[in-house]
Design a protein around this motif. Structure first.
Motif, PDB file in Angstrom:
ATOM      1  N   TYR A  61      12.530  12.609  -6.899  1.00  0.00           N
ATOM      2  CA  TYR A  61      11.610  12.339  -8.011  1.00  0.00           C
ATOM      3  C   TYR A  61      12.367  11.718  -9.183  1.00  0.00           C
ATOM      4  O   TYR A  61      11.925  10.749  -9.796  1.00  0.00           O
ATOM      5  CB  TYR A  61      10.941  13.650  -8.457  1.00  0.00           C
ATOM      6  N   THR A  62      13.550  12.277  -9.478  1.00  0.00           N
ATOM      7  CA  THR A  62      14.329  11.815 -10.630  1.00  0.00           C
ATOM      8  C   THR A  62      14.790  10.369 -10.433  1.00  0.00           C
ATOM      9  O   THR A  62      14.691   9.548 -11.349  1.00  0.00           O
ATOM     10  CB  THR A  62      15.532  12.754 -10.839  1.00  0.00           C
ATOM     11  N   VAL A  63      15.288  10.079  -9.222  1.00  0.00           N
ATOM     12  CA  VAL A  63      15.712   8.701  -8.946  1.00  0.00           C
ATOM     13  C   VAL A  63      14.491   7.778  -8.971  1.00  0.00           C
ATOM     14  O   VAL A  63      14.543   6.665  -9.511  1.00  0.00           O
ATOM     15  CB  VAL A  63      16.433   8.610  -7.579  1.00  0.00           C
ATOM     16  N   GLY A  64      13.381   8.271  -8.418  1.00  0.00           N
ATOM     17  CA  GLY A  64      12.152   7.469  -8.397  1.00  0.00           C
ATOM     18  C   GLY A  64      11.677   7.140  -9.805  1.00  0.00           C
ATOM     19  O   GLY A  64      11.315   6.004 -10.101  1.00  0.00           O
ATOM     20  N   ILE A  65      11.714   8.137 -10.687  1.00  0.00           N
ATOM     21  CA  ILE A  65      11.304   7.915 -12.076  1.00  0.00           C
ATOM     22  C   ILE A  65      12.221   6.882 -12.738  1.00  0.00           C
ATOM     23  O   ILE A  65      11.774   6.011 -13.490  1.00  0.00           O
ATOM     24  CB  ILE A  65      11.315   9.258 -12.854  1.00  0.00           C
ATOM     25  N   VAL A 148       1.221  -0.688  -2.660  1.00  0.00           N
ATOM     26  CA  VAL A 148      -0.020  -0.945  -3.399  1.00  0.00           C
ATOM     27  C   VAL A 148      -0.077  -0.073  -4.649  1.00  0.00           C
ATOM     28  O   VAL A 148      -0.411  -0.521  -5.751  1.00  0.00           O
ATOM     29  CB  VAL A 148      -1.244  -0.677  -2.493  1.00  0.00           C
ATOM     30  N   SER A 149       0.323   1.185  -4.476  1.00  0.00           N
ATOM     31  CA  SER A 149       0.254   2.133  -5.586  1.00  0.00           C
ATOM     32  C   SER A 149       1.223   1.753  -6.710  1.00  0.00           C
ATOM     33  O   SER A 149       0.908   1.920  -7.889  1.00  0.00           O
ATOM     34  CB  SER A 149       0.571   3.526  -5.042  1.00  0.00           C
ATOM     35  N   VAL A 150       2.404   1.218  -6.338  1.00  0.00           N
ATOM     36  CA  VAL A 150       3.366   0.786  -7.353  1.00  0.00           C
ATOM     37  C   VAL A 150       2.788  -0.385  -8.147  1.00  0.00           C
ATOM     38  O   VAL A 150       2.849  -0.409  -9.384  1.00  0.00           O
ATOM     39  CB  VAL A 150       4.715   0.405  -6.693  1.00  0.00           C
ATOM     40  N   VAL A 151       2.182  -1.345  -7.423  1.00  0.00           N
ATOM     41  CA  VAL A 151       1.582  -2.495  -8.106  1.00  0.00           C
ATOM     42  C   VAL A 151       0.459  -2.027  -9.032  1.00  0.00           C
ATOM     43  O   VAL A 151       0.354  -2.464 -10.184  1.00  0.00           O
ATOM     44  CB  VAL A 151       1.051  -3.522  -7.077  1.00  0.00           C
ATOM     45  N   LEU A 152      -0.361  -1.091  -8.537  1.00  0.00           N
ATOM     46  CA  LEU A 152      -1.448  -0.570  -9.365  1.00  0.00           C
ATOM     47  C   LEU A 152      -0.898   0.152 -10.594  1.00  0.00           C
ATOM     48  O   LEU A 152      -1.444   0.030 -11.691  1.00  0.00           O
ATOM     49  CB  LEU A 152      -2.329   0.377  -8.543  1.00  0.00           C
ATOM     50  N   GLY A 153       0.191   0.887 -10.408  1.00  0.00           N
ATOM     51  CA  GLY A 153       0.824   1.571 -11.544  1.00  0.00           C
ATOM     52  C   GLY A 153       1.258   0.564 -12.593  1.00  0.00           C
ATOM     53  O   GLY A 153       1.092   0.783 -13.797  1.00  0.00           O
ATOM     54  N   TYR A 154       1.805  -0.547 -12.135  1.00  0.00           N
ATOM     55  CA  TYR A 154       2.221  -1.605 -13.054  1.00  0.00           C
ATOM     56  C   TYR A 154       1.025  -2.121 -13.849  1.00  0.00           C
ATOM     57  O   TYR A 154       1.090  -2.307 -15.064  1.00  0.00           O
ATOM     58  CB  TYR A 154       2.864  -2.737 -12.258  1.00  0.00           C
ATOM     59  N   ALA A 213      -1.625   7.931 -13.718  1.00  0.00           N
ATOM     60  CA  ALA A 213      -1.828   6.881 -12.718  1.00  0.00           C
ATOM     61  C   ALA A 213      -0.664   5.901 -12.665  1.00  0.00           C
ATOM     62  O   ALA A 213      -0.613   5.043 -11.803  1.00  0.00           O
ATOM     63  CB  ALA A 213      -3.136   6.141 -13.004  1.00  0.00           C
ATOM     64  N   ILE A 214       0.294   5.999 -13.593  1.00  0.00           N
ATOM     65  CA  ILE A 214       1.398   5.028 -13.600  1.00  0.00           C
ATOM     66  C   ILE A 214       2.520   5.464 -12.669  1.00  0.00           C
ATOM     67  O   ILE A 214       2.893   4.742 -11.741  1.00  0.00           O
ATOM     68  CB  ILE A 214       1.939   4.823 -15.033  1.00  0.00           C
ATOM     69  N   TYR A 215       3.096   6.661 -12.927  1.00  0.00           N
ATOM     70  CA  TYR A 215       4.284   7.067 -12.174  1.00  0.00           C
ATOM     71  C   TYR A 215       3.996   8.149 -11.141  1.00  0.00           C
ATOM     72  O   TYR A 215       4.602   8.189 -10.076  1.00  0.00           O
ATOM     73  CB  TYR A 215       5.366   7.617 -13.120  1.00  0.00           C
ATOM     74  N   ASP A 216       3.093   9.058 -11.468  1.00  0.00           N
ATOM     75  CA  ASP A 216       2.947  10.259 -10.657  1.00  0.00           C
ATOM     76  C   ASP A 216       2.351   9.975  -9.280  1.00  0.00           C
ATOM     77  O   ASP A 216       2.780  10.562  -8.288  1.00  0.00           O
ATOM     78  CB  ASP A 216       2.074  11.286 -11.401  1.00  0.00           C
ATOM     79  N   VAL A 217       1.379   9.044  -9.226  1.00  0.00           N
ATOM     80  CA  VAL A 217       0.737   8.768  -7.940  1.00  0.00           C
ATOM     81  C   VAL A 217       1.717   8.106  -6.958  1.00  0.00           C
ATOM     82  O   VAL A 217       1.885   8.590  -5.834  1.00  0.00           O
ATOM     83  CB  VAL A 217      -0.553   7.931  -8.138  1.00  0.00           C
ATOM     84  N   PRO A 218       2.411   7.010  -7.358  1.00  0.00           N
ATOM     85  CA  PRO A 218       3.377   6.430  -6.414  1.00  0.00           C
ATOM     86  C   PRO A 218       4.450   7.429  -5.978  1.00  0.00           C
ATOM     87  O   PRO A 218       4.800   7.491  -4.795  1.00  0.00           O
ATOM     88  CB  PRO A 218       4.023   5.287  -7.201  1.00  0.00           C
ATOM     89  N   LEU A 219       4.941   8.246  -6.927  1.00  0.00           N
ATOM     90  CA  LEU A 219       5.994   9.204  -6.562  1.00  0.00           C
ATOM     91  C   LEU A 219       5.449  10.297  -5.653  1.00  0.00           C
ATOM     92  O   LEU A 219       6.153  10.778  -4.762  1.00  0.00           O
ATOM     93  CB  LEU A 219       6.621   9.807  -7.818  1.00  0.00           C
ATOM     94  N   GLY A 220       4.172  10.668  -5.854  1.00  0.00           N
ATOM     95  CA  GLY A 220       3.543  11.638  -4.960  1.00  0.00           C
ATOM     96  C   GLY A 220       3.492  11.122  -3.535  1.00  0.00           C
ATOM     97  O   GLY A 220       3.730  11.861  -2.576  1.00  0.00           O
ATOM     98  N   ILE A 221       3.215   9.811  -3.385  1.00  0.00           N
ATOM     99  CA  ILE A 221       3.180   9.214  -2.047  1.00  0.00           C
ATOM    100  C   ILE A 221       4.594   9.192  -1.464  1.00  0.00           C
ATOM    101  O   ILE A 221       4.819   9.560  -0.313  1.00  0.00           O
ATOM    102  CB  ILE A 221       2.592   7.790  -2.100  1.00  0.00           C
ATOM    103  N   LEU A 222       5.581   8.777  -2.282  1.00  0.00           N
ATOM    104  CA  LEU A 222       6.959   8.683  -1.800  1.00  0.00           C
ATOM    105  C   LEU A 222       7.459  10.032  -1.299  1.00  0.00           C
ATOM    106  O   LEU A 222       8.117  10.124  -0.255  1.00  0.00           O
ATOM    107  CB  LEU A 222       7.865   8.169  -2.925  1.00  0.00           C
ATOM    108  N   LEU A 223       7.146  11.102  -2.050  1.00  0.00           N
ATOM    109  CA  LEU A 223       7.646  12.426  -1.685  1.00  0.00           C
ATOM    110  C   LEU A 223       6.799  13.099  -0.621  1.00  0.00           C
ATOM    111  O   LEU A 223       7.106  14.208  -0.191  1.00  0.00           O
ATOM    112  CB  LEU A 223       7.691  13.332  -2.931  1.00  0.00           C
ATOM    113  N   GLY A 224       5.704  12.442  -0.208  1.00  0.00           N
ATOM    114  CA  GLY A 224       4.829  13.051   0.787  1.00  0.00           C
ATOM    115  C   GLY A 224       4.066  14.242   0.233  1.00  0.00           C
ATOM    116  O   GLY A 224       3.658  15.123   0.981  1.00  0.00           O
TER     117      GLY A 224
END
Lengths: 265, 282
Positions: A61-65, A148-154, A213-224
């Motif tokens: 999570y920390t590296v992802g952030i 897709v989620s990263v682009v949406l976060g952007y 919707a910016i950081y938490d959703v993509p990181l939630g997907i990354l971490l499963g």
């Protein structure tokens, strides 16, 4: 389209020209997460779980952030503040182009430079923290969804900053608003620590704010950590926020422009 | 005869030094008054700034609260002790931004606009004048909220700090402020070589912020780097340890010597770098 490609190339040249400034602001994005990685490594010496995260998830999570705040966070509001106050906006308005689209490609160019800066730091972090990381592998579908989620976060972040930047038409100073945004975004966007570490009422509030919707959703997907309905609900909330904030920015732009004319004329 | 003339010389020298100190002090007071008068010109806006800075300052504890509230103690630091550490960090933060922030910002502008001439021709140390010229009273509340947090932490831990602990505490805070000033000044001086870098005056900030957590959490080369090479441990960890009575006594002379050496180096660097300065107009 070729117009905006040219604008992107011009902005890229400018961003490269200001690479030292970029590198300094980059420190603001990378040093705090690196510090947090040390903090978490020390914290997990005495326990195996903090707020439902094991060490591997917390470090990921920390590296992802670190990567996401470098790559996703727009700073367009400062450019808007500068351009409106200096009257540069007038020269943009008479050109046959969409000013918001110009800001968008301009921001992309700055992000491209940040991407170059963050890559070696990301590789270094993965070498350093790699032994602690064991994430569930993502299948092709999940990877696509992550992208897709990263682009949406952007897009959510850009639209949100666009709305904040529009305030320049109504206020004399956006510094106060920016401090307010930075503090709320770092707590409620999960920039400081994962949202599950927030006390219950704040967590509930975070879930309904756009920063989630910016950081938490993509990181939630990354971490499963997101699956089933929560996963689709998360991505849908990103689409919703990007649309709502985009439309809101558009309405503010139309109103603000009238005021700008009144002041400039 | 000779001994009395030597005595007279020593007296004269001491008086000259005192006169210089008094002169610099008068200049400093004049700058303080000037800056305060400017703030008070827009009194309601100034009061608003003070109140909002105090509120934002108070939120500094949120990060420590979230981490230590969930994780408990980390390497001997729990939330109560983190109040002392965070408060100390805020005292240094408030002092640095009040005393130097605006001057450092102005210094990079002076170089870029070629207006450093106006400083150089004045009959006073140019480093002194550019470093202290602009005092920013708006950030003073951060230090006071920090002081409150330190007091709160001391109560919660149940400490009874004596004169030794408080003396060491102040010595560590003082050395942190002096060392940080020297490093800050050197980073801004770099602009004499590089030309315009718009945010050079805030480049030290993200590094400074590493002081928000106890240096004990760092491992490998990073810990000695932050304790012995950069004055980051001195910002909050060493002062907090001084109050808690667990400060390594050897670090006290080391940190004090470091601040003296850094100021000396910053002065040498400044006078050397000034040769690079070639105004703008001529």
């Amino acid at each position: 389209m070729s117009l905006y490609y040219t604008l992107f190339r011009l902005a890229l040249q400018e961003a490269i020209q200001y690479r030292v400034e970029s590198a300094i602001y980059f420190l603001y994005d990378v040093l705090p997460p690196i510090m947090m990685a040390f903090v978490w490594l020390a914290a997990y010496e005495d326990q195996t779980s903090v707020g439902g995260f094991d060490l591997s998830q917390m470090l990921a999570y920390t590296v992802g952030i670190m990567v996401l705040r470098t790559m996703l966070t727009s700073h367009i509001e400062w450019a808007m503040d500068h351009e409106v106050r200096q009257g540069l906006l007038s020269t943009y308005l008479v050109r046959p182009m969409n000013v918001c689209a110009q800001w968008f490609v301009g921001e992309l160019a700055w992000k491209a430079v940040r991407g170059v800066l963050v890559t070696p730091v990301l590789i270094g972090s993965l070498v350093w923290l790699g032994p602690y990381l064991s994430l569930p592998p993502l299948d092709i579908g999940q990877m696509l969804l992550l992208a897709v989620s990263v682009v949406l976060g952007y897009l959510v972040c850009f639209a949100l900053k666009l709305c904040i930047g529009m305030l320049v038409f109504w206020t004399t100073d956006i510094n106060g608003t920016m401090t307010l945004y930075d503090v709320t975004a770092s707590v409620f966007g999960g920039v400081l620590v994962p949202l599950t570490l927030l006390p219950e009422p704040l967590y509930a509030l975070a879930m309904v704010l756009p920063m989630r919707a910016i950081y938490d959703v993509p990181l939630g997907i990354l971490l499963g950590r997101l699956d089933g309905a929560a996963l689709w609900w998360g991505v849908a909330s990103q689409v919703g926020w990007a649309t709502v904030l985009g439309l809101f920015a558009r309405a503010l732009w139309q109103r603000g422009l009238r005021r700008y004319e009144a002041v400039g004329g | 005869m000779t001994s009395s003339s030597a005595h007279r010389e020593a007296v004269a020298e001491r008086e000259a030094t005192m006169a210089t100190v008094r002169r610099y002090w008068r200049v400093y007071v004049a700058c303080l008054r000037n800056c305060l008068a400017r703030e008070l010109e827009f009194r309601s806006s100034f009061i608003f700034t003070l109140v909002s800075t105090a509120i934002w300052g108070a939120l500094s504890i949120v990060l420590a609260g979230l981490v230590f509230g969930n994780a408990g103690a980390i390497r001997g630091w729990d939330l109560d002790r983190m109040f002392i550490l965070t408060g100390s960090f805020m005292i240094v933060e408030g002092a640095m931004s009040t005393l130097f922030q605006r001057s450092m910002q102005k210094l990079s502008e002076l170089v870029n606009k070629g207006e450093l001439d106006f400083v150089l021709v004045k009959p006073i140390s140019s480093q002194f004048l550019v470093s202290i010229r602009y005092v920013n009273f708006g950030t003073v509340p951060i230090a006071f909220v920090g002081l409150f947090y330190v007091w709160l932490g001391v109560q919660r831990v149940g400490l009874r700090p004596g004169p030794t602990e408080i003396g060491l505490y102040l010595a560590m805070l003082g050395s942190a402020v002096v060392s940080l000033y020297a490093i800050w000044f050197m980073t801004v001086t770099l602009v004499l070589y590089t030309g315009r870098i718009e945010n050079i005056s805030v480049a030290i900030d993200p590094v400074f912020r590493l002081g928000r957590f106890p240096t004990d959490v760092f491992r490998g080369f990073t810990r000695p780097l932050l304790v012995y090479v950069l004055p980051i441990a001195a910002v909050a960890t060493l002062p907090a340890q001084a109050l808690l009575g667990i400060l390594d006594p050897l670090l006290v002379p080391y940190q004090l010597a470091m601040s003296v050496v850094l100021v000396w180096v910053s002065h040498r660097f400044w006078t050397y770098s000034l040769r690079r300065y070639s105004s703008a107009s001529s």
